[in-house]
Design a protein around this motif. Structure first.
Motif, PDB file in Angstrom:
ATOM      1  N   ASN A  59      -5.434  16.925 -23.553  1.00  0.00           N
ATOM      2  CA  ASN A  59      -4.811  15.604 -23.633  1.00  0.00           C
ATOM      3  C   ASN A  59      -3.544  15.491 -22.799  1.00  0.00           C
ATOM      4  O   ASN A  59      -2.919  14.423 -22.788  1.00  0.00           O
ATOM      5  N   ILE A  60      -3.163  16.565 -22.127  1.00  0.00           N
ATOM      6  CA  ILE A  60      -1.930  16.551 -21.335  1.00  0.00           C
ATOM      7  C   ILE A  60      -2.307  16.397 -19.865  1.00  0.00           C
ATOM      8  O   ILE A  60      -2.861  17.309 -19.253  1.00  0.00           O
ATOM      9  N   ARG A  61      -2.021  15.240 -19.318  1.00  0.00           N
ATOM     10  CA  ARG A  61      -2.366  14.975 -17.927  1.00  0.00           C
ATOM     11  C   ARG A  61      -1.296  15.557 -17.014  1.00  0.00           C
ATOM     12  O   ARG A  61      -0.101  15.312 -17.196  1.00  0.00           O
ATOM     13  N   LEU A  62      -1.727  16.330 -16.046  1.00  0.00           N
ATOM     14  CA  LEU A  62      -0.791  16.903 -15.082  1.00  0.00           C
ATOM     15  C   LEU A  62      -0.611  16.006 -13.867  1.00  0.00           C
ATOM     16  O   LEU A  62       0.496  15.798 -13.389  1.00  0.00           O
ATOM     17  N   LEU A  63      -1.696  15.492 -13.339  1.00  0.00           N
ATOM     18  CA  LEU A  63      -1.590  14.652 -12.152  1.00  0.00           C
ATOM     19  C   LEU A  63      -2.880  13.878 -11.955  1.00  0.00           C
ATOM     20  O   LEU A  63      -3.921  14.190 -12.541  1.00  0.00           O
ATOM     21  N   SER A  64      -2.791  12.843 -11.146  1.00  0.00           N
ATOM     22  CA  SER A  64      -3.965  12.106 -10.686  1.00  0.00           C
ATOM     23  C   SER A  64      -4.172  12.468  -9.225  1.00  0.00           C
ATOM     24  O   SER A  64      -3.289  12.255  -8.393  1.00  0.00           O
ATOM     25  N   LEU A  65      -5.328  13.014  -8.946  1.00  0.00           N
ATOM     26  CA  LEU A  65      -5.597  13.605  -7.642  1.00  0.00           C
ATOM     27  C   LEU A  65      -6.303  12.608  -6.733  1.00  0.00           C
ATOM     28  O   LEU A  65      -7.360  12.078  -7.085  1.00  0.00           O
ATOM     29  N   ASP A  66      -5.710  12.353  -5.594  1.00  0.00           N
ATOM     30  CA  ASP A  66      -6.361  11.539  -4.571  1.00  0.00           C
ATOM     31  C   ASP A  66      -7.534  12.344  -4.022  1.00  0.00           C
ATOM     32  O   ASP A  66      -7.343  13.429  -3.461  1.00  0.00           O
ATOM     33  N   GLU A 446       4.393  20.424  -3.651  1.00  0.00           N
ATOM     34  CA  GLU A 446       3.999  19.015  -3.826  1.00  0.00           C
ATOM     35  C   GLU A 446       3.335  18.814  -5.178  1.00  0.00           C
ATOM     36  O   GLU A 446       3.521  17.759  -5.816  1.00  0.00           O
ATOM     37  N   ALA A 447       2.572  19.797  -5.615  1.00  0.00           N
ATOM     38  CA  ALA A 447       1.933  19.690  -6.926  1.00  0.00           C
ATOM     39  C   ALA A 447       2.983  19.631  -8.035  1.00  0.00           C
ATOM     40  O   ALA A 447       2.848  18.857  -8.991  1.00  0.00           O
ATOM     41  N   ILE A 448       4.027  20.431  -7.906  1.00  0.00           N
ATOM     42  CA  ILE A 448       5.094  20.406  -8.915  1.00  0.00           C
ATOM     43  C   ILE A 448       5.739  19.027  -8.968  1.00  0.00           C
ATOM     44  O   ILE A 448       5.981  18.480 -10.051  1.00  0.00           O
ATOM     45  N   GLU A 449       6.019  18.460  -7.803  1.00  0.00           N
ATOM     46  CA  GLU A 449       6.630  17.129  -7.774  1.00  0.00           C
ATOM     47  C   GLU A 449       5.683  16.080  -8.349  1.00  0.00           C
ATOM     48  O   GLU A 449       6.120  15.131  -9.010  1.00  0.00           O
ATOM     49  N   ALA A 450       4.377  16.251  -8.098  1.00  0.00           N
ATOM     50  CA  ALA A 450       3.403  15.290  -8.624  1.00  0.00           C
ATOM     51  C   ALA A 450       3.282  15.399 -10.137  1.00  0.00           C
ATOM     52  O   ALA A 450       3.023  14.399 -10.826  1.00  0.00           O
ATOM     53  N   VAL A 451       3.478  16.601 -10.673  1.00  0.00           N
ATOM     54  CA  VAL A 451       3.329  16.822 -12.107  1.00  0.00           C
ATOM     55  C   VAL A 451       4.465  16.190 -12.902  1.00  0.00           C
ATOM     56  O   VAL A 451       4.253  15.655 -14.003  1.00  0.00           O
ATOM     57  N   LYS A 452       5.660  16.208 -12.355  1.00  0.00           N
ATOM     58  CA  LYS A 452       6.857  15.817 -13.119  1.00  0.00           C
ATOM     59  C   LYS A 452       6.766  14.436 -13.761  1.00  0.00           C
ATOM     60  O   LYS A 452       7.033  14.301 -14.961  1.00  0.00           O
ATOM     61  N   PRO A 453       6.423  13.372 -13.017  1.00  0.00           N
ATOM     62  CA  PRO A 453       6.400  12.053 -13.679  1.00  0.00           C
ATOM     63  C   PRO A 453       5.354  11.944 -14.775  1.00  0.00           C
ATOM     64  O   PRO A 453       5.570  11.238 -15.768  1.00  0.00           O
ATOM     65  N   TYR A 454       4.234  12.644 -14.632  1.00  0.00           N
ATOM     66  CA  TYR A 454       3.207  12.573 -15.675  1.00  0.00           C
ATOM     67  C   TYR A 454       3.669  13.283 -16.941  1.00  0.00           C
ATOM     68  O   TYR A 454       3.422  12.805 -18.056  1.00  0.00           O
ATOM     69  N   LEU A 455       4.328  14.424 -16.781  1.00  0.00           N
ATOM     70  CA  LEU A 455       4.862  15.100 -17.958  1.00  0.00           C
ATOM     71  C   LEU A 455       5.943  14.255 -18.620  1.00  0.00           C
ATOM     72  O   LEU A 455       6.031  14.202 -19.859  1.00  0.00           O
ATOM     73  N   GLN A 456       6.785  13.587 -17.815  1.00  0.00           N
ATOM     74  CA  GLN A 456       7.837  12.755 -18.390  1.00  0.00           C
ATOM     75  C   GLN A 456       7.228  11.607 -19.184  1.00  0.00           C
ATOM     76  O   GLN A 456       7.714  11.259 -20.265  1.00  0.00           O
ATOM     77  N   GLU A 457       6.140  11.027 -18.670  1.00  0.00           N
ATOM     78  CA  GLU A 457       5.453   9.955 -19.397  1.00  0.00           C
ATOM     79  C   GLU A 457       4.921  10.445 -20.739  1.00  0.00           C
ATOM     80  O   GLU A 457       4.783   9.668 -21.686  1.00  0.00           O
TER      81      GLU A 457
END
Length: 580
Positions: A59-66, A446-457
């Protein structure tokens, strides 16, 4: 009403002569613990992260992958799976699928690559004006006429005419990589029920912990969709030295309370004054490098991916002539036989959509052999991309007027089903192949930066996972003393949210009253300056306040609160049960 004597914490009691309806008082001190707890510090290995989050990792989303980089890598690998001789200005693409590991896998070991539908797809993707074979299409007779005239020096060969008509180089693919990727993303990926509204693929913590293997099920076959992923996917996200480092401030506070039938008790509750949700057990800041870090992510993430593409079980006839075919467009097919009426994930739809992207704004006019033949595209009021051959006397039996992308559709279908080695019946050219080490399009950083906003949400969800059981240890108090948002002193009557999970709220008449019959409620759910609206509460003044309440067994009590004018961090509660 002040009794002459009371009981202390030693348990001794005296009768209250001032009110014979109530028994002896018990004295209970209530303190405010206003010291902030230290931050919660976590430094977890991959196994520790897996153990901590367990099934909730799904249930923990890390990122949405293009998916575009994956699609691009897949198209590139497939296009060159049988060598690169197709790039030469030669009518023979000289395919040899034994040259690559991917090409050798065609046919799945059951048939040679020459008899595999995967090779047929390679032929389609490597089709250029120089090597296009229009045998068996409505353009065949015209091509033969043009090549015959070219043989006597009257005109360029059909390959050159085709290149001019399409506006591409003789050795360029008839359908471009960029358009194929866009079409696959919009229609093949976008028509899958698990794709996001932004046509992306969600990756969860569980996916990353299991090297992306769960994606095969989530994005596998669904209904009539063959699946974005056809059976398998793998890619290491967390390396062997992976660690997740998190520091979070706790919003949990322990409050002194009173269980009227048992004495003093304690409850832990959320005192979130940071927001934006104001109900989080923990405060995370995933943008602060001192408070969050992912170490040991694999750089330049890549995956092994099995892909399947399904064709429509039937030949899709191009819409010829107007009316009505100039109106035959994506989203508005003129009838059920139109390519635009097919399911979006089918190969024919995707190829035509890609060609529409390439040639949707094509306008062109050319004259050949002293006006013996003319090519009109988007001319004389016709829509852009609409093709008309003007040939004197109908020589070469030119195909009827139609859109360029539907010309590509017809040639592509024939190329797919008729190879130099095999003829596939309609519905038998479905393909499945595995591409390896395809770039995801993200570096580790880049993956780390992409993960941050999803974890914050999902900070609230993470708080619940880490500290969500705190209520299970709460004592069954009837009320507790706490500081309000405005800095004032308040008694909070216990609410359902303070009880352990699955415990039914036992109070029939919660709150505080001015009389022993509990008819004059003085507590309120809402106070100006306080966010809380779920607890009955009263503000306490300096000095003595007398209240009445009923506990969870409907026993009525008198409550006398005494607040010192010198220090409100410790007050005294005197309670006495009514003699019923």
């Amino acid at each position: 009403m002040t009794p002459e004597s009371t009981t202390g914490e030693d348990g001794s009691t005296t009768e209250d002569p001032a009110d014979a309806n109530f028994g002896p008082e018990q004295s209970i001190p209530l303190r405010l613990n206003e010291q902030e707890p230290p931050p919660l510090m976590l430094s977890m290995t991959r196994d520790e992260v897996s153990d901590l989050f367990g099934a909730e990792a799904d249930n923990i989303r890390l990122l949405s992958l293009d998916p575009s980089p994956l699609l691009q890598g897949t198209i590139e690998a497939l296009r060159n799976a049988c060598g690169t001789e197709w790039e030469q200005d030669d009518p023979n693409p000289n395919h040899d699928c034994d040259l690559t590991e991917l090409g050798q896998s065609f046919g799945g070991g059951k048939v040679p690559w020459t008899s595999s539908p995967e090779y047929a797809l390679v032929r389609l993707l490597t089709m250029t004006p120089a090597n296009a074979d229009v045998t068996g299409t409505s353009t065949e007779s015209l091509a033969n006429l043009v090549d015959a005239l070219a043989g006597v020096g009257e005109i360029d060969p059909f390959s050159e005419v085709l290149a001019d008509t399409l506006g591409v180089g003789r050795t360029q693919p008839v359908v471009s990589d960029a358009s194929m990727v866009e079409a696959l993303r919009e229609h093949f990926v976008g028509s899958h029920p698990e794709a996001t509204d932004d046509l992306e693929l969600e990756v969860t913590l569980a996916d990353a912990l299991e090297d992306l293997a769960p994606l095969a099920e989530r994005y596998g076959p669904a209904g009539d969709h063959p699946g974005i992923i056809a059976g398998e996917v793998s890619g290491e996200v967390f390396g062997p030295d992976f660690r997740m480092v998190v520091s979070a401030d706790s919003n949990l506070r322990i409050m002194d309370g009173v269980d009227a039938s048992a004495g003093k008790g304690f409850v832990t509750l959320v005192d979130d004054r940071v927001g934006p949700s104001f109900d989080d057990e923990l405060e995370f800041d995933f943008e602060d490098p001192d408070r969050f870090a992912l170490e040991g992510l694999v750089d330049d993430l890549a995956v092994d991916l099995r892909v399947g593409l399904a064709e429509y079980n039937g030949f899709v006839v191009s819409c010829v002539g107007d009316p009505p075919c100039q109106d035959n467009m994506p989203g508005s097919p003129v009838d059920e036989s139109s390519v635009w009426a097919l399911p979006e994930h089918t190969l024919e739809y995707v190829i035509t959509s890609a060609a529409h992207r390439d040639y949707g704004d094509r306008m062109y006019f050319a004259i050949y052999v002293n006006s013996l033949a003319q090519v009109h595209i988007g001319q004389e009021g016709a829509p852009l991309g609409w093709l008309h051959y003007e040939v004197a006397g109908g020589l070469g039996d030119p195909p009827g007027d139609q859109y360029l992308w539907e010309v590509v559709l017809e040639v592509a279908q024939v190329a797919l089903h008729q190879t130099p080695f095999e003829t596939f019946p309609e519905g038998a050219a479905n393909v499945a192949f595995t591409v390896r080490d395809v770039p995801v399009g993200l570096t580790g950083d880049e993956a780390i930066e992409a993960v941050k906003p999803y974890l914050q949400e999902q900070a609230g969800l993470l708080s619940d996972l880490l500290l969500g059981t705190y209520r299970e240890n709460n004592d069954p108090v009837d009320f507790y003393y706490r500081r309000g948002d405005d800095g004032g002193r308040y008694l909070f009557f216990v609410a359902a949210e303070d009880l352990p999970t699955n415990v039914e709220y036992p109070y029939g008449d919660p709150g505080f009253f001015a009389d022993a019959e509990l008819t004059q409620k003085v507590s309120q759910l809402q106070f100006a300056g306080l966010r809380d609206e779920s607890h009955e509460k009263v503000a306490l003044s300096i000095g003595e306040t007398i209240l009445y309440f009923a506990d969870d067994e409907a026993q009525v009590y008198r409550l006398r609160m005494v607040v010192s004018d010198s220090d409100d961090t410790e007050i005294e509660a005197f309670i006495a049960a009514r003699n019923d």
